[in-house]
Scaffold this active site. Structure first.
Site, short mmCIF file in Angstrom:
data_model
loop_
_atom_site.label_atom_id
_atom_site.label_comp_id
_atom_site.label_asym_id
_atom_site.label_seq_id
_atom_site.Cartn_x
_atom_site.Cartn_y
_atom_site.Cartn_z
N GLY A 63 0.81 -1.22 0.00
CA GLY A 63 0.00 0.00 0.00
C GLY A 63 0.84 1.26 0.00
O GLY A 63 0.38 2.32 0.38
N CYS A 64 2.08 1.14 -0.42
CA CYS A 64 2.96 2.31 -0.41
C CYS A 64 3.42 2.62 -1.82
O CYS A 64 3.62 1.73 -2.62
CB CYS A 64 4.20 2.03 0.42
SG CYS A 64 3.83 1.23 1.96
#
Ligand SMILES: Cc1ncc(COP(=O)(O)O)c(C=O)c1O
Lengths: 151, 409
Positions: A63-64
């Site tokens: 999620g980065c």
């Protein structure tokens, strides 16, 4: 492949020598964005070296936009959780140092009881952990809370 | 017909209220128009007017508001037809955007694909022009063939003849790369595809905001784009398809509007373009898109392109002032999109620190992961310029980058 020894985790100054009070105090003296972010960059550069061998999928924080890795060890004596984090983006590393200052070397109960949002708010860094930023700070914090919940 | 006026940047900027604000205490510099462009006040006014005066459902025909809404909505279709010079209004299909447009086409064309058939896509495609074809290939046993690019970020044109063979059915490429800014020679590519009996699908999402497109001159089978990158509202986009291609394509979704007659014994579909437009469409969005196209029609396009190229040239001239700055995408023919890296900095670092200075750029993989893999980079920082940007914007960007670079050494 095994994790670094507990001693190596314990060598990190963040959350032990460097406290939230230190960071809050330093921030008070910095009056513009350049100084604040230069400080965050310095924090990022001072994170203890993360073992290259642990940069693998199981330690990857999803999620980065940047790549982020996180590993932990629990001290069996007092139940304190020790964390190491790395990222290929320096500002994310610096913000991780802030997160570690708040959450590293704490017991599960202490982590669960910490209001990290209000601390980030005080540092005027709240935007970095808002749901709209894809930089993974939030995912990092969620993961630490999940680790705390398991221990 | 609209009157064309000279290119007056001050008057143009006064049409974009959103640009006139401070971000983090500094005047906003918006350099992310390739992700989504800002809308002139004329677009906002048109949407507002529509909802205040004309709003109703379309194609129902029982009352005056419904007639007005239908007239507004259908005149937007005529406006798009004229804008891209399609032969007929039947060839203009509304979708939610480019992504849905390509899905509609890929879904429809997959019905005629057989195992072993080949679909050519290039390495510079947006995921929207890759994944729907992969899904079609998965369903049918067709195969994706990848068209390579050179170091500058241009298609390897001499590869095309080798890629085209009797199994090739579809060629799907972008007109302009959202990462590299490269303008592909679509007309020539389509000509070769057509000679080989291959259906051409052109992703025009990044082309239409920068220059005039004539689908008949390009001679492509399909051409798609999104309103929100063309200074119109989100939520609407366009499939242009040659009439005979659209006739041959099965409907995409079923429901109201797209039918002629429904019974449990059998349903017959509506004619073009309605066959592909199931359900209540994006009416106010169509009205807004029309206003955006009319707005562009009032600008001298040649002067606008010259202005944009001028901004890009100024940017290029300043690259050497930023130590360690490297451009990704140095094609000869480009729209003003600049992807770059700075040694020692992650693109997300650059984005964060520019935002602190009121400068909005995009960072990341730009929905083009295969392209990132090709250049072996985790992502890029991308500044994209539109006609409402100024030389001062370019200078703010570079002054900002110089400042950031110093913070890291
Ligand atoms: C070249 C290209 N194709 C397709 C798309 C997808 O457009 P949308 O998200 O509007 O459907 C984009 C948007 O980023 C694009 O730049």
């Amino acid at each position: 492949m095994s994790l670094p020894a507990l001693n190596e985790f314990k060598a990190s100054p963040f959350g032990t020598e460097t406290t939230v009070a230190d960071i809050l105090e330093t921030f008070e003296f910095l009056d513009d964005w350049e100084e604040r972010y230069s400080y965050i960059i310095d924090l990022g550069k001072s994170l203890p070296a993360f073992p290259e061998s642990e940069k693998q999928e199981k330690n990857y924080v999803h999620g980065c936009q940047s790549q982020v890795w996180l590993i932990h060890q629990v001290d069996p004596d007092d139940g304190k959780i020790y964390l190491m984090i790395d990222s290929d983006a320096i500002i994310v590393k610096g913000l991780a140092a802030v997160v570690l200052t708040i959450l590293n070397a704490k017991t599960s109960a202490e982590i669960m009881a910490t209001d990290i949002e209000s601390l980030f708010d005080k540092l005027d860094l709240i935007r970095h952990i808002s749901a709209t930023r894809g930089n993974g700070l939030r995912a990092m914090i969620e993961l630490i809370k999940a680790i705390a919940a398991e221990n | 017909m609209s009157t064309t006026t000279a290119f007056d940047i001050d008057s143009i900027r006064s049409d974009f209220d959103i640009l006139d604000q401070n971000i983090n205490g500094k005047p906003l510099v918006y350099l992310d128009s390739a992700a989504s462009a800002q809308k002139p006040n004329q677009v906002l006014d048109a949407i507002n007017h529509y909802y205040r005066h004309d709003n109703a459902n379309v194609h129902r025909g029982a009352h005056t508001l419904g007639d007005r809404a239908t007239a507004d909505f259908e005149s937007a279709r005529d406006c798009v037809r004229e804008y891209i010079n399609a032969a007929s209004r039947k060839e203009i299909i509304w979708t939610k955007g480019t992504t849905e447009a390509i899905n509609l086409i890929a879904n429809g064309l997959s019905q005629s694909l057989a195992p072993g058939d080949e679909i050519i896509v290039s390495r510079m495609e947006h995921h929207a022009n890759i994944v729907p074809w992969q899904m079609a290939a998965e369903r049918t046993g067709a195969v994706i063939r990848v068209w390579d690019i050179n170091a500058a970020g241009e298609l390897c044109l001499d590869q095309l003849q080798d890629l085209l063979n009797e199994k090739t059915k579809i060629l799907a490429i972008t007109h302009v790369s959202n990462v590299l800014g490269t303008i592909n020679p679509v007309k020539d590519i389509v000509k070769q595809a057509k000679a080989a009996g291959v259906i051409s699908v052109i992703d025009g999402a990044q082309a239409v905001p920068h220059f005039q497109v004539d689908v008949q001159a390009l001679d492509c089978d399909f051409y798609v784009f999104s309103s929100h990158k063309l200074f119109g509202p989100t939520g609407i986009g366009v499939v242009y398809g040659k009439e005979k291609r659209l006739e041959a394509l099965p409907p995409y979704q079923g429901g109201g509007e797209m039918i002629e007659r429904v019974s449990f014994e059998g349903t017959t579909y509506n004619e073009l373009p309605y066959k592909f437009e199931a359900g209540t469409p994006a009416i106010s969005e169509a009205v807004g898109l029309k206003a955006a196209i009319e707005y562009l029609g009032n600008i001298d396009r040649a002067a606008m392109e010259a202005h944009e190229q001028g901004l890009y040239q100024l940017a290029l001239a300043r690259v050497s002032e930023v130590p360690g700055m490297r451009l990704i995408g140095t094609a000869q023919h480009k729209v003003p999109v600049m992807s770059f890296l700075i040694e020692g900095l992650h693109p997300s670092d650059i984005g964060t620190l520019l935002d602190q200075q009121g400068i909005a750029i995009r960072t990341g993989h730009h929905c083009a992961m295969p392209l990132m893999q090709h250049y072996d980079v985790p992502g890029t920082a991308r500044a994209s310029f539109a006609f409402y940007n100024t030389e001062a914007d370019v200078n703010r960007l570079f002054d900002g980058l110089i400042k950031i670079q110093k913070m890291f050494v």
